[in-house]
Write an enzyme that holds these catalytic residues in place. Structure first.
Site, PDB file in Angstrom:
ATOM      1  N   THR A   1       0.889  -1.290   0.147  1.00 23.50           N
ATOM      2  CA  THR A   1      -0.013  -0.037  -0.031  1.00 23.50           C
ATOM      3  C   THR A   1       0.921   1.305  -0.170  1.00 23.50           C
ATOM      4  O   THR A   1       2.135   1.021   0.023  1.00 23.50           O
ATOM      5  CB  THR A   1      -1.106   0.005   1.186  1.00 23.50           C
ATOM      6  OG1 THR A   1      -2.253   0.969   0.929  1.00 23.50           O
ATOM      7  CG2 THR A   1      -0.388   0.477   2.407  1.00 23.50           C
TER       8      THR A   1
ATOM      9  N   GLY B   1      -3.651   6.591   9.290  1.00 23.17           N
ATOM     10  CA  GLY B   1      -3.429   5.715   7.983  1.00 23.17           C
ATOM     11  C   GLY B   1      -2.637   4.352   8.216  1.00 23.17           C
ATOM     12  O   GLY B   1      -1.815   4.265   9.138  1.00 23.17           O
TER      13      GLY B   1
ATOM     14  N   LYS C   1      -7.989   3.188   3.697  1.00 17.34           N
ATOM     15  CA  LYS C   1      -7.160   2.660   4.662  1.00 17.34           C
ATOM     16  C   LYS C   1      -6.648   3.958   5.869  1.00 17.34           C
ATOM     17  O   LYS C   1      -5.920   3.864   6.557  1.00 17.34           O
ATOM     18  CB  LYS C   1      -5.843   2.289   4.057  1.00 17.34           C
ATOM     19  CG  LYS C   1      -6.178   1.227   3.269  1.00 17.34           C
ATOM     20  CD  LYS C   1      -4.748   0.931   2.267  1.00 17.34           C
ATOM     21  CE  LYS C   1      -5.358  -0.262   1.181  1.00 17.34           C
ATOM     22  NZ  LYS C   1      -4.124  -0.223   0.110  1.00 17.34           N
TER      23      LYS C   1
ATOM     24  N   SER D   1       4.674  -0.208   0.879  1.00 11.01           N
ATOM     25  CA  SER D   1       5.473  -0.505  -0.352  1.00 11.01           C
ATOM     26  C   SER D   1       5.777   0.767  -1.216  1.00 11.01           C
ATOM     27  O   SER D   1       6.810   0.772  -1.892  1.00 11.01           O
ATOM     28  CB  SER D   1       4.960  -1.521  -1.318  1.00 11.01           C
ATOM     29  OG  SER D   1       3.606  -1.432  -1.534  1.00 11.01           O
TER      30      SER D   1
END
Length: 194
Positions: free
Chosen positions: A6, A50, A38, A129
């Site tokens: 994400t 988040g 998220k 990521s």
């Protein structure tokens, strides 16, 4: 199989602080969902969080963090430290592999399950990521553009989505205004909140 990736990004700029994230949920080599949310507001909408990690873990940590914020009257740093302690030592929580960004009017933190609570050196933080790509893009936008915090967050995550296969361009952004308006006579004075 492990749920991967994400991009979660926070930008504090021009009197605003944002947290944004993409919507992709990936399982192994398959995209399961395009529009996951998220990002959450906690503690009477005064804190934005988040999350990068598994969805079930996110709900558990959001709930626990909101309880800590209530317990410590919205003191973000104290609640984050207490959450990190629980996360590291609790038999169930310590198996959650995730990272969180949490912001309030005056603090921006990264919280991990290893007990880390890290305050940003500058106005930008990112996890997931695609985090490094979004972080670099946001820092460049701050230096070289007139974009506001929300625009920077959106554009930086879009750039990350072009590079990171675990990030998409279905972006959700939440924003807090970090300025305070005061009236002095007939004039409106805007002050930066400390």
């Amino acid at each position: 199989m492990k749920i991967k990736g994400t991009t979660i990004l926070s930008v504090r700029h021009k009197g605003k602080v944002t947290v944004g994230g993409d919507g992709q949920v990936t399982l192994d080599v398959t995209i399961l969902k395009h529009g996951a949310r998220k990002i959450r507001r906690l503690y009477h909408n005064k804190v934005i969080v988040g999350f990068a990690g598994a969805t079930a873990d996110a709900f558990t940590l959001f709930e626990r963090f909101d309880q800590k914020l209530e317990q410590y009257n919205g003191n973000l740093l104290r609640a984050a430290v207490e959450l990190a302690k629980d996360w590291r030592t609790d038999r169930v929580l310590r198996h959650l592999e995730a990272l969180m960004i949490a912001v309030s009017m005056d603090k921006s933190l990264i919280i991990s399950g290893t007990g880390d609570v890290i305050e940003s050196d500058d106005a930008v933080m990112a996890v997931g990521s695609g985090g490094p790509y979004a972080l670099a893009a946001a820092r460049a936008f701050i230096k070289c553009s007139d974009l506001d915090a929300s625009e920077i967050t959106r554009e930086a995550i879009k750039i990350a989505s072009d590079i990171c296969i675990y990030t998409n361009d279905k972006i959700v952004i939440e924003e807090l205004d970090t300025t305070v308006e005061e009236k002095v006579g007939n004039k409106k004075i805007i002050k930066k909140k400390h």
